[in-house]
Design an enzyme around this catalytic site. Structure first.
Site, PDB file in Angstrom:
ATOM      1  CG  HIS A  98      -0.154   0.556   2.365  1.00  0.00           C
ATOM      2  ND1 HIS A  98       0.637  -0.316   3.157  1.00  0.00           N
ATOM      3  CD2 HIS A  98      -0.148   1.665   3.176  1.00  0.00           C
ATOM      4  CE1 HIS A  98       1.286   0.502   4.207  1.00  0.00           C
ATOM      5  NE2 HIS A  98       0.849   1.375   4.096  1.00  0.00           N
TER       6      HIS A  98
HETATM    7  N1  UDP Z   1      -4.695  -3.900   8.518  1.00  0.00           N
HETATM    8  C1  UDP Z   1      -5.981  -4.157   8.553  1.00  0.00           C
HETATM    9  N2  UDP Z   1      -6.606  -4.468   7.382  1.00  0.00           N
HETATM   10  C2  UDP Z   1      -5.952  -4.564   6.149  1.00  0.00           C
HETATM   11  C3  UDP Z   1      -4.649  -4.285   6.243  1.00  0.00           C
HETATM   12  C4  UDP Z   1      -3.962  -4.195   7.191  1.00  0.00           C
HETATM   13  O1  UDP Z   1      -6.682  -4.352   9.673  1.00  0.00           O
HETATM   14  O2  UDP Z   1      -6.674  -5.075   5.249  1.00  0.00           O
HETATM   15  C5  UDP Z   1      -4.061  -3.679   9.725  1.00  0.00           C
HETATM   16  C6  UDP Z   1      -2.699  -4.260   9.910  1.00  0.00           C
HETATM   17  O3  UDP Z   1      -2.992  -5.740  10.429  1.00  0.00           O
HETATM   18  C7  UDP Z   1      -1.653  -3.295  10.947  1.00  0.00           C
HETATM   19  C8  UDP Z   1      -2.379  -2.200  10.218  1.00  0.00           C
HETATM   20  O4  UDP Z   1      -3.568  -2.354   9.505  1.00  0.00           O
HETATM   21  O5  UDP Z   1      -2.239  -3.496  12.115  1.00  0.00           O
HETATM   22  C9  UDP Z   1      -1.429  -1.620   9.438  1.00  0.00           C
HETATM   23  O6  UDP Z   1      -1.508  -0.546   8.559  1.00  0.00           O
HETATM   24  P1  UDP Z   1      -0.915  -0.351   7.100  1.00  0.00           P
HETATM   25  O7  UDP Z   1      -0.241  -1.283   6.531  1.00  0.00           O
HETATM   26  O8  UDP Z   1      -2.316   0.311   6.311  1.00  0.00           O
HETATM   27  O9  UDP Z   1       0.255   1.026   7.551  1.00  0.00           O
HETATM   28  P2  UDP Z   1       1.470   1.081   8.113  1.00  0.00           P
HETATM   29  O10 UDP Z   1       1.608  -0.005   9.110  1.00  0.00           O
HETATM   30  O11 UDP Z   1       2.606   0.591   6.864  1.00  0.00           O
HETATM   31  O12 UDP Z   1       1.497   2.335   8.547  1.00  0.00           O
END
Ligand code: UDP
Length: 366
Positions: free
Chosen positions: A210
């Site tokens: 993403h």
């Molecule tokens: N997550 C979720 N549903 C999804 C994809 C990710 O609940 O379809 C959760 C994941 O388990 C984690 C968080 O969202 O707890 C991570 O978010 P993301 O990957 O959007 O952002 P990043 O961590 O890279 O900032």
């Protein structure tokens, strides 16, 4: 810092993106046990649809936002500026003791800046993380938010060391390693994990993509999906698809109909916890998911050139694959052929008490 004397502490929590809803839910659950704490939630609107936002409030018991300022779909400057303007209006009305911000998004920076200019104390959760890649908007947001906060809640020893190297001992900013609030969230909500609708193949790889750095680079995106398609022909790949990634793949005329990847719409956190506990490994460019793989004792292949969670790479639990086709496939085969699993027993992220420490320190210093 002065010790609390008033009867009520008012805290304004600024959130706007999926991982912030998850982290805030863990903190909020603890705050709700303090009778003399009032938490006001401000949603910036950065993520806004049902499966990227609403589901986290309903499933995780996060109080509904008192304010939603609906700022999204803008370039970085406009987004951060509009958020600041609207957050400032709310702060002038609410006059909180603390503003609490999480992570590294534009909402984080806008909340911190608006509060600091009004001399309202700022607490930053997930402080001290660095990728050392200034091309990442998140890195800029982190650096600036840390520097203007009053208390920095670091998730790891590495984060504390980063701040030390940047000379933070000479700044009047409290720093503390409290462990990772995402571990608290995983421990709190795991008993409610639920299987996503539809059939999920056995022995699957859980994949997510993403990050703007990936999706906005046509070459990276197409090579990454070519690699994932190749791997999915060998072992099932389940991917809850972020709306931005879907949009970018559609622009590239990616052949969804012929892809062997098992796509899902973005799922709620409880479904994500089920996927994490049932998958055989994780492939991702997400920050949060790299740690969650570790919490669930799964190997992770990170689809980036660098990571903020270097302790996982050093421990052999995370393989940095980069974004090129052949490197991703090579990383997959390397992980598949591991004879012994690395240890997942080191407590890099604490013991699941981060939210309690945040609540208690803010209360004592209100
Ligand atoms: N997550 C979720 N549903 C999804 C994809 C990710 O609940 O379809 C959760 C994941 O388990 C984690 C968080 O969202 O707890 C991570 O978010 P993301 O990957 O959007 O952002 P990043 O961590 O890279 O900032």
């Amino acid at each position: 810092m002065s010790l609390k004397t008033d009867a009520i502490m008012k805290m304004l929590t600024v959130i706007g993106a999926r991982p912030q809803f998850i982290k805030a839910a863990a903190v909020s659950r603890v705050l709700q046990t303090y009778p003399d704490v009032e938490e006001v939630i401000l949603h910036t609107g950065q993520h806004y649809d049902a499966d990227m936002s609403d589901i986290f409030f309903t499933e995780m018991g996060l109080p509904q936002p008192k304010y939603n300022i609906h700022v999204n779909g803008l370039n970085h400057g406009a987004m951060t500026g509009q958020m600041m303007e609207k957050i400032e209006e709310v702060l002038l009305v609410e006059k909180p003791d603390w503003v609490l911000v999480f992570g590294d998004t534009n909402s984080t920076l806008a909340g911190a800046l608006a509060a600091k200019k009004l001399h309202i104390k700022v607490a930053h959760v997930e402080a001290g993380l660095r990728s050392f890649n200034m091309a990442m908007p998140e890195e800029i947001n982190r650096l600036l938010t840390d520097r203007i906060s009053d208390i920095l809640f670091c998730p790891t020893a590495t984060a504390m060391a980063n701040l030390e190297k940047e000379g933070y001992e000479s700044f009047p900013i409290e720093r503390i390693n409290i462990g990772d609030v995402m571990l608290d969230a995983a421990m709190m909500f795991e008993p409610q994990a639920k299987q996503p609708a539809g059939e999920i193949p056995d022995n699957f790889i859980l994949a997510t993509v993403h990050r703007a750095q990936t999706t906005d680079n046509a070459k990276h995106l197409s090579e990454m999906f070519e690699a994932l398609d190749t791997i999915a022909a060998e072992q099932p790949v389940v991917m809850p698809l972020h709306p931005r990634t879907r949009r970018k793949l559609e622009e590239q005329s990616y052949n969804f109909a012929n892809s062997p990847i098992h796509f899902l719409p973005p799922v709620g956190y409880l479904e994500m916890l089920w996927l994490l506990s049932h998958c055989s490994m994780v492939m991702t460019d997400s920050g949060g998911l790299q740690k969650e793989a570790y919490f669930f004792r799964k190997m992770c292949i990170t689809l980036r050139e660098e990571t903020e969670w270097v302790e996982l790479v050093d421990a052999g639990c995370n393989v940095l694959a980069g974004t090129e086709l052949s490197d991703i496939i090579a990383a997959y085969h390397k992980v598949k052929s591991l004879r012994t699993q690395p240890s997942f027993d080191q407590h890099f992220y604490g013991h699941g008490h981060a939210a309690k420490t945040i609540a208690s320190m803010l209360w004592q210093n209100a």
